[in-house]
Design a protein around this motif. Structure first.
Motif, mmCIF file in Angstrom:
data_model
loop_
_atom_site.group_PDB
_atom_site.id
_atom_site.type_symbol
_atom_site.label_atom_id
_atom_site.label_comp_id
_atom_site.label_asym_id
_atom_site.label_seq_id
_atom_site.Cartn_x
_atom_site.Cartn_y
_atom_site.Cartn_z
ATOM 1 N N LEU A 328 0.772 -1.204 0.123
ATOM 2 C CA LEU A 328 0.149 0.007 0.062
ATOM 3 C C LEU A 328 0.944 1.407 -0.058
ATOM 4 O O LEU A 328 0.665 2.168 -0.581
ATOM 5 N N GLY A 329 2.031 1.244 0.752
ATOM 6 C CA GLY A 329 3.066 2.366 0.874
ATOM 7 C C GLY A 329 3.593 2.613 -0.792
ATOM 8 O O GLY A 329 3.649 3.757 -1.050
ATOM 9 N N GLU A 330 3.835 1.457 -1.396
ATOM 10 C CA GLU A 330 4.148 1.635 -2.696
ATOM 11 C C GLU A 330 3.213 2.421 -3.593
ATOM 12 O O GLU A 330 3.522 3.111 -4.489
ATOM 13 N N SER A 331 2.019 2.061 -3.443
ATOM 14 C CA SER A 331 0.928 2.430 -4.275
ATOM 15 C C SER A 331 0.595 4.035 -3.988
ATOM 16 O O SER A 331 0.486 4.633 -4.925
ATOM 17 N N LEU A 332 0.781 4.333 -2.609
ATOM 18 C CA LEU A 332 0.686 5.625 -2.352
ATOM 19 C C LEU A 332 1.743 6.544 -2.886
ATOM 20 O O LEU A 332 1.521 7.604 -3.273
ATOM 21 N N ILE A 333 2.923 5.919 -3.020
ATOM 22 C CA ILE A 333 4.116 6.769 -3.646
ATOM 23 C C ILE A 333 3.774 6.945 -5.071
ATOM 24 O O ILE A 333 3.989 7.968 -5.411
ATOM 25 N N ILE A 334 3.305 5.771 -5.889
ATOM 26 C CA ILE A 334 3.174 5.617 -7.275
ATOM 27 C C ILE A 334 1.759 6.948 -7.354
ATOM 28 O O ILE A 334 1.688 7.621 -8.159
ATOM 29 N N ALA A 335 0.832 6.959 -6.300
ATOM 30 C CA ALA A 335 -0.233 7.820 -6.476
ATOM 31 C C ALA A 335 0.223 9.250 -6.370
ATOM 32 O O ALA A 335 -0.271 10.408 -6.941
ATOM 33 N N PHE A 336 1.232 9.374 -5.412
ATOM 34 C CA PHE A 336 1.958 11.038 -5.147
ATOM 35 C C PHE A 336 2.633 11.341 -6.464
ATOM 36 O O PHE A 336 2.438 12.391 -6.696
ATOM 37 N N LEU A 337 3.291 10.485 -6.951
ATOM 38 C CA LEU A 337 3.935 10.706 -8.274
ATOM 39 C C LEU A 337 2.920 11.012 -9.512
ATOM 40 O O LEU A 337 2.978 12.194 -10.200
ATOM 41 N N SER A 338 1.884 10.332 -9.321
ATOM 42 C CA SER A 338 0.977 10.548 -10.206
ATOM 43 C C SER A 338 0.442 11.891 -10.162
ATOM 44 O O SER A 338 -0.241 12.731 -11.132
ATOM 45 N N LEU A 339 0.040 12.307 -8.903
ATOM 46 C CA LEU A 339 -0.429 13.392 -8.600
ATOM 47 C C LEU A 339 0.239 14.583 -9.277
ATOM 48 O O LEU A 339 -0.110 15.615 -9.795
ATOM 49 N N ILE A 340 1.657 14.477 -8.927
ATOM 50 C CA ILE A 340 2.307 15.553 -9.790
ATOM 51 C C ILE A 340 2.414 15.795 -11.040
ATOM 52 O O ILE A 340 2.101 16.780 -11.764
ATOM 53 N N PHE A 341 2.390 14.751 -11.760
ATOM 54 C CA PHE A 341 1.816 14.661 -13.352
ATOM 55 C C PHE A 341 0.524 15.123 -13.573
ATOM 56 O O PHE A 341 0.345 15.935 -14.415
ATOM 57 N N ALA A 342 -0.584 14.888 -12.564
ATOM 58 C CA ALA A 342 -1.826 15.184 -13.122
ATOM 59 C C ALA A 342 -2.009 16.688 -12.641
ATOM 60 O O ALA A 342 -2.379 17.262 -13.527
ATOM 61 N N ILE A 343 -1.199 17.232 -11.757
ATOM 62 C CA ILE A 343 -1.207 18.818 -11.685
ATOM 63 C C ILE A 343 -0.689 19.362 -12.706
ATOM 64 O O ILE A 343 -1.146 20.364 -13.516
ATOM 65 N N PHE A 344 0.408 19.075 -13.407
ATOM 66 C CA PHE A 344 1.044 19.492 -14.470
ATOM 67 C C PHE A 344 0.047 19.232 -15.480
ATOM 68 O O PHE A 344 -0.108 20.213 -16.497
ATOM 69 N N ILE A 345 -0.560 18.144 -15.898
ATOM 70 C CA ILE A 345 -1.595 17.958 -16.822
ATOM 71 C C ILE A 345 -2.726 18.958 -16.767
ATOM 72 O O ILE A 345 -3.250 19.790 -17.768
ATOM 73 N N VAL A 346 -3.219 19.159 -15.449
ATOM 74 C CA VAL A 346 -4.314 20.167 -15.136
ATOM 75 C C VAL A 346 -3.856 21.677 -15.651
ATOM 76 O O VAL A 346 -4.685 22.458 -16.039
ATOM 77 N N PHE A 347 -2.672 21.743 -15.235
ATOM 78 C CA PHE A 347 -2.282 23.165 -15.531
ATOM 79 C C PHE A 347 -1.937 23.523 -16.960
ATOM 80 O O PHE A 347 -2.182 24.657 -17.337
ATOM 81 N N LEU A 348 -1.730 22.585 -17.677
ATOM 82 C CA LEU A 348 -1.711 22.693 -19.332
ATOM 83 C C LEU A 348 -3.014 22.967 -19.872
ATOM 84 O O LEU A 348 -3.373 23.505 -20.710
ATOM 85 N N LEU A 361 -11.493 28.975 -13.685
ATOM 86 C CA LEU A 361 -10.992 28.060 -12.774
ATOM 87 C C LEU A 361 -9.456 28.060 -12.492
ATOM 88 O O LEU A 361 -8.768 28.730 -13.405
ATOM 89 N N SER A 362 -8.963 27.807 -11.373
ATOM 90 C CA SER A 362 -7.398 28.036 -11.085
ATOM 91 C C SER A 362 -7.081 26.998 -10.115
ATOM 92 O O SER A 362 -8.063 26.450 -9.150
ATOM 93 N N LEU A 363 -5.704 26.846 -10.258
ATOM 94 C CA LEU A 363 -5.182 25.840 -9.044
ATOM 95 C C LEU A 363 -4.679 26.773 -7.905
ATOM 96 O O LEU A 363 -3.496 27.296 -8.046
ATOM 97 N N ASP A 364 -5.369 26.736 -6.956
ATOM 98 C CA ASP A 364 -5.154 27.818 -5.777
ATOM 99 C C ASP A 364 -4.495 26.946 -4.548
ATOM 100 O O ASP A 364 -5.208 26.376 -3.742
#
Length: 785
Positions: A328-348, A361-364
């Motif tokens: 579960l810890g490994e999946s949470l790490i992957i989820a956290f890394l995915s979140l970073i990419f997701a925020i970048f995708i949303v920003f674009l 809408l904006s990322l506040d």
């Protein structure tokens, strides 16, 4: 121990780069899509929640009863607010508000039409629209006062204090600036650039002073201790107490609900924008679940590689819960890394998404609520995605896995295949939904409205045009590009005026029937392109036409007349003859059925309405130039403006168009993400059947045979998904279509296309892994360890 888990997790991620990238990008796409929708949902749900008195604010609604039918409107008598506060003690304040107005503002040589509202004096005390200058308690108390936005203050009074300055309105009246508004928050559904005294408007609109006429909206603020149910019971028959002939009952709707819950059917709340909120909430959850399923399938596909690791850890004393925690810890790490990419995708994607949805809408990252959303999204995604792999991997028996022969129970295989069926079922539902929405929008935009909306423009009948329309029409008709000209109280796409004051010989006086009505001038039917079924149009050759009527087929049905032409009827006490029967044409949104309509001749001078112009085909530029030239001659003190009927018609269904486009994007993303999961299962299957494939090749099986063998099982899963998805998709989209009075039929070939498309996409996804397995050297496959 935690640092040890982190090292192991990082090593596994780095060791299996392709696998890790697939996992991270699959989750990132799902999270990015869900995050975009969550931002949209947050904006929708928070609309109009910023008012300090929000819990005490209500909109007055009317239930009107006609021959067993209940119709709900937000329109009320124009004098309701000034009486209801005196008669109902629980109502602390009330304010009437007019529909959006566009009067001409003139200051010196600077003049332009501005968007705003006429409201009562208590409006600013009820609603939280703060002033930058002026006193909110008194700014709207004087009849000649106007509160303007900061933008208008800078526009008309640059580098000046606008308070006390004079603005000329419609070249008739002068008003004094009594306040300057602060910028209105994006959380407000109500936007305006000025507020003017409603009492001033009421003086020149006598019809609004009668209890039997409706139009303006009415908003009230209850006392803090007031009971909504008790107030509703008290005001239910309030209009009837003022007008004994009324068929109206009123009730209060919480103002915070108005934006999301705007639709009523048979007197009962029946959705509104909340339907979109619910729909996109479900879509966000589904897409996130699809992404999590991918993680499960991809993690399971790699389970063979880590089976021995689990076996060794268990032999040296690791307990199950520690293994579950590790995975579960490994999946949470992957989820956290995915979140970073997701925020970048949303920003674009946010600029394009904002353009499409017309939001800001904006990322506040300074907003605690937004940070909690990100944290919750990461934890939920990580736990959901990692739950099955963690439980599955931690359940492996070391005695079995250390022998090098990892076998899975039928139930485990069934579960994984079930996940793929679920994924593709959702995707197929989205594909069907996408086609239904697209076809419905196309049907609306191409439907014959009963009049010709192409080559038609309209502009406001205002200023001097109301006095000189006949001369203006004669001159404009003879100019290049112009085919015909008329005027109408209503614009071509919306007839908002209605009446029950219609009588005819043989009418059942116990039944109240509501008729739409529209005063028009000569050549209305010709200019609009409306077809006569019987009789004639209004004509200056008949002097009695000023009291005659033209009706549509629906009106004839309501009157029980098979041949209405030549029959007598009376409206508002004015007796006349029906001289024409027109084929029914749409006068409002296609969400509504065509109402009975009465056309009558305009009487006297009209200070408002629309000039409707039919242009010659292919001569639009010449027609506009002619309109501008004639307009400037007859109405030089007003700016020239016009609208295309077909463009305004398309704008009526902007919301549906946005939904259609979003449905396309979400369907594509769902299919793409589902294909990642299918790829994971194909990889898993190929690893499980490596030796079988080697044996088959040794025995003479071709690459085509082996590819077909591996692909067949996956196509069965997709077909199973289709069987499950089709009835659900039909049910959901049938319900969606019920909101349209005129709608398409859901065709069988919608489902065929969705099923074939899903199968083709699945086959392309699986074929890569199948061909790769089929081309593998059987000597390597059959080697024993």
């Amino acid at each position: 121990m935690i640092s040890n888990y982190l090292k192991i997790a990082w090593r596994n991620l780095w060791k299996n780069k392709t696998f890790s990238l697939l996992n991270i990008m699959g989750l990132a796409l799902g999270m990015a899509c869900s995050l975009l929708i969550m931002l949209w949902l947050q904006d929708e749900i928070n609309k109009d929640k910023f008012h300090k008195n929000g819990k005490q604010l209500y909109r007055v609604m009317e239930n009107q009863f006609y021959a067993g039918e209940t119709v709900t409107y937000a329109s009320t008598p124009g004098i309701l607010s000034q009486h209801i506060t005196k008669d109902i003690p629980e109502i602390e304040m009330a304010s009437q508000m007019l529909w959006e107005e566009y009067p001409l503002f003139t200051v010196g040589n600077n003049f332009e039409k501005e968007k705003g509202r006429y409201v009562n004096g208590d409006f600013l005390n009820m609603f939280t629209f703060e002033l930058e200058k002026g006193d909110a308690r008194t700014a709207l108390k004087r009849p000649d006062g106007v509160v303007i936005s900061k933008k208008l203050a800078e526009k008309y009074f640059p580098n000046q204090d606008p308070l006390g300055k004079i603005i000329r309105v419609d070249n008739r009246d002068d008003v004094m600036v009594t306040g300057v508004l602060k910028e209105i928050t994006e959380q407000s559904s109500l936007k305006f650039d000025f507020l003017m005294s409603y009492e001033r408007w009421l003086k020149t609109n006598e019809w609004a002073k009668e209890w039997g006429n409706n139009g303006p909206r009415c908003y009230v603020m209850l006392n803090k201790n007031a009971s909504l149910d008790k107030v509703n019971a008290k005001i239910k028959g309030y209009i009837k107490s003022k007008n004994k002939d009324s068929n109206v009952e009123i009730f209060l709707q919480p103002y915070e609900d108005v934006y999301l819950y705007s639709n009523y059917k048979a007197g009962i709340q029946d959705g509104g924008r909340i339907d979109y909120v619910k729909m996109f909430t479900i879509i966000a959850i589904f897409i996130l679940v699809i992404a999590c399923i991918n993680f499960m399938n991809l993690a399971t596909a790699r389970s063979i590689k880590r089976a021995k690791e689990v076996g060794v850890r268990k032999v040296v004393g690791a307990v199950r819960y520690s293994l579950v925690a590790q995975f579960l810890g490994e999946s949470l790490i992957i989820a956290f890394l995915s979140l970073i990419f997701a925020i970048f995708i949303v920003f674009l994607m946010l600029p394009a998404f904002n353009t499409l949805t017309e939001k800001h809408l904006s990322l506040d990252f300074t907003d605690p609520t937004f940070l909690l959303i990100l944290l919750g999204l990461t934890i939920v995604t990580g736990l959901v995605a990692g739950s099955y792999p963690a439980l599955f991997m931690s359940s492996l028996r070391p005695v079995v896995v250390l022998k090098g022969a990892l076998k899975f129970k039928p139930s485990a295989t069934f579960f994984r295949k079930g996940l793929v069926v679920f994924q593709f079922g959702l995707s197929i539902m989205l594909i069907v939904g996408m086609m239904v929405v697209y076809r419905q929008i196309e049907y609306i935009q191409s439907k014959n409205l009963g009049f010709e909306r192409e080559n038609m423009l309209y502009m406001p009948l205002e200023g001097d045009l109301s006095k000189t329309f006949i001369s203006f029409k004669q001159e404009l008709t003879n100019m290049p590009g112009i085919k015909s000209v008329t005027c109408s109280q209503a614009d071509p796409l919306e007839v908002g005026s209605s009446t029950q004051g219609v009588m005819w010989p043989g009418k059942d006086t116990t039944k109240i029937i509501l008729f739409s009505q529209n005063p028009v001038s000569y050549d209305y039917l010709t200019t609009m392109g409306i077809k006569l079924k019987d009789g004639r149009d209004f004509s200056p050759a008949f002097s009695t036409d000023t009291t005659n009527y033209v009706i549509n087929e629906e009106a004839a049905k309501k009157m029980g007349m098979k041949d209405p032409v030549g029959k007598e009827m009376t409206m508002w006490g004015r007796k006349g003859t029906i001289v024409g029967l027109v084929k029914s044409f749409h006068i409002n949104s296609l969400h509504e059925s065509i109402p009975p309509l009465i056309l009558n001749m305009q009487r006297g001078q009209n200070n408002w309405g629309q000039v409707i112009v039919r242009t010659q085909a292919g001569q639009t530029k010449e027609a506009i130039a002619s309109m501008e030239k004639a307009f400037k001659k007859f109405n030089p003190r007003f700016p020239f403006s016009y609208k295309f009927t077909d463009q305004e018609f398309a704008a009526q269904y902007k919301g549906e168009n946005v939904v259609s486009k979003l449905a396309n994007y979400f369907a594509f993303l769902a299919i793409f993400i589902s294909c990642l999961g299918l790829f994971g299962l194909a990889m898993f299957t190929a690893e499980q059947r490596t030796k079988e494939i080697g044996v088959r090749k040794v025995l003479g099986a071709s690459v085509v045979n082996i590819t077909a063998m591996l692909s067949k099982d996956f196509l069965k899963l997709v077909l199973m998904s289709a069987v499950i998805a089709f009835p659900l998709a039909w049910y959901l989209m049938s319900n969606w279509l019920q909101k349209y009075a005129y709608r398409i039929e859901i065709q069988w070939w919608f489902f065929l296309i969705a099923g074939v498309l899903a199968c083709l996409i699945a086959l392309l996804t699986v074929s890569y892994q199948a061909i790769k397995a089929a081309l593998m050297n059987p000597i390597k496959s059959l080697k024993t360890e």
